[in-house]
Write an enzyme that holds these catalytic residues in place. Structure first.
Site, PDB file in Angstrom:
ATOM      1  N   CYS A 176     -28.204  77.212  37.787  1.00  0.00           N
ATOM      2  CA  CYS A 176     -28.463  77.693  36.415  1.00  0.00           C
ATOM      3  C   CYS A 176     -27.167  77.844  35.623  1.00  0.00           C
ATOM      4  CB  CYS A 176     -29.135  79.058  36.446  1.00  0.00           C
ATOM      5  SG  CYS A 176     -30.760  79.079  37.187  1.00  0.00           S
ATOM      6  N   HIS A 221     -38.648  77.546  35.192  1.00  0.00           N
ATOM      7  CA  HIS A 221     -37.496  76.851  35.768  1.00  0.00           C
ATOM      8  C   HIS A 221     -37.791  76.440  37.219  1.00  0.00           C
ATOM      9  CE1 HIS A 221     -34.979  79.038  32.513  1.00  0.00           C
ATOM     10  NE2 HIS A 221     -35.810  78.129  32.017  1.00  0.00           N
TER      11      HIS A 221
HETATM   12  N1  NVA Z   1     -38.161  81.800  37.643  1.00  0.00           N
HETATM   13  C1  NVA Z   1     -37.604  81.577  38.957  1.00  0.00           C
HETATM   14  C2  NVA Z   1     -36.120  81.366  38.920  1.00  0.00           C
HETATM   15  C3  NVA Z   1     -35.703  80.040  38.413  1.00  0.00           C
HETATM   16  C4  NVA Z   1     -34.226  79.780  38.468  1.00  0.00           C
HETATM   17  C5  NVA Z   1     -37.877  82.751  39.853  1.00  0.00           C
HETATM   18  O1  NVA Z   1     -37.933  83.876  39.368  1.00  0.00           O
HETATM   19  O2  NVA Z   1     -37.992  82.576  41.061  1.00  0.00           O
END
Ligand code: NVA
Length: 371
Positions: free
Chosen positions: A355, A253
């Site tokens: 999100c 993400h």
């Molecule tokens: N995977 C990312 C968060 C994405 C919303 C992280 O852990 O920083």
């Protein structure tokens, strides 16, 4: 069954005025309607190897032990209360808020070769991608999320009947070929090890961020090149998908890494974005302040950089976590109007304001903002 209560698609279509209730090209135009997730019923998903590379250190054993069990009731309740506060703030700011229909996450489902239980419907940003008037069901790579879109079906049917496009990427089979259990050992030198293979297209919507005609994408542990190519062809020549790579060895993400705030203003994770991407020439690159979430606060699924996961209501108003004073101060310094909302307990579930939402409709038309 009361047949008279059912309206046919054709009848509902006649009730519309021809404009689409779904319309959103960017992360910053005036927000008119948004879906806000629901945390009730959230469960640790059935264990699967695809979870391992993206869970914070120390959470792997928790997830293995708790697989299929509910998250702690008090954590869910505190997060639920924060979601209510968020909804009230959005409504007070003039935004129409819609909610998904929670499913029973303890139900066992599957496809040939595997079975799983579910996770939640707290993060619509992962599941559905809105580009213009098209609402796209994404081919999620986590088995536990295979039917997560079901929570949004009543809304998608309604939007379709009122004139939106409604698309779905090919449903992946998520057989063992889709995952590489030796992802670290098998990574080609100089590449980021990723657990998802190129067997079939997979992507989460949250690996894309929208700047009008230009959409920024990253490959991740849930989004493969095959999936990005599917989206590229689906969207056609009006859009350009730019594939960027960041200094992130556990990507999943993009919205805690690179967050366009408004035309010319790019919030970046200073640990992951070491140089301004060339396509953002002429934009200000604003390094996110270091997160202040204490180590004692549970973060089941993300890093502390979840503090960057803000939601723009327009080019000025931005929803920011109430305790995150460095981010509030930075936003003010950069000329934005921060609106604080308690959300730290919701953060425990792996997301923040971006999100937890899907912007269904923003005022605006298709434009170019990048060079
Ligand atoms: N995977 C990312 C968060 C994405 C919303 C992280 O852990 O920083």
């Amino acid at each position: 069954m009361n047949a008279s209560a059912i309206t046919s698609p054709a009848e509902e279509q006649r009730e519309t005025d021809g404009t689409s209730p779904v319309n959103s090209y960017t992360e910053w135009e005036l927000l008119e309607e948004v879906i806000v997730g629901v945390v009730d019923g959230a469960r640790f998903p059935a264990w699967h190897v695809a979870l391992e590379p993206v869970l914070p250190e120390g959470q792997v054993t928790t997830f293995q032990r708790q697989a299929g069990h509910p998250f702690p009731a008090e954590c869910i309740e505190l997060a639920r209360q924060e979601l209510e506060e968020f909804v009230h703030i959005l409504e007070a700011e003039g935004v129409t808020v819609r909610r998904p229909t929670p499913q029973d996450q303890s139900q066992v489902f599957g496809a040939p070769g595997w079975s799983s239980t579910g996770l939640y419907c707290a993060m619509p940003r992962d599941v559905l991608l809105v580009v213009g008037n098209d609402i796209i069901e994404c081919p999620l790579a986590w088995r536990s999320r295979y039917f997560e879109a079901a929570a949004y079906k009543p809304l998608m049917k309604e939007y379709f009947r009122q004139g939106a496009r409604w698309s779905a990427a090919p449903k992946p089979q998520l057989t063992d070929e889709q995952f590489d259990p030796e992802w670290e050992a098998n990574a080609k030198p100089g590449t980021i090890p990723l657990v998802v293979t190129e067997f079939e297209p997979t992507f989460d919507a949250a690996d894309f961020t929208r700047c009008g005609r230009d959409i920024i994408a990253q490959k991740s542990n849930v989004t493969n090149e095959f999936g990005i190519e599917w989206l590229r062809r689906h969207l056609g020549d009006e859009f350009h998908i730019h594939l960027l790579e960041f200094n992130d060895t556990h990507p999943m993400h993009i919205d805690a890494t690179l967050v366009p705030l408004a035309p010319g203003k790019l919030l970046v994770n200073p640990e992951r974005v070491l140089e301004k991407p060339a396509i953002f020439k002429g934009w200000d690159m604003l390094p996110a302040p270091t997160p202040i979430i204490p180590d004692s606060h549970p973060l089941y699924m993300t890093s502390k950089w979840i503090n960057m996961n803000i939601l723009m209501l327009d080019e000025q108003r931005v929803i920011v976590e109430r305790q995150d004073e460095p981010m509030i101060d930075a936003m003010k310094k950069w000329g934005f109007k921060p609106i604080p909302c308690n959300f730290r307990n919701f953060n425990s579930f792996g997301g923040s304001f971006h999100c937890a939402t899907l912007d269904v409709r923003r005022r605006g038309t298709l434009q170019s903002y990048l060079v």
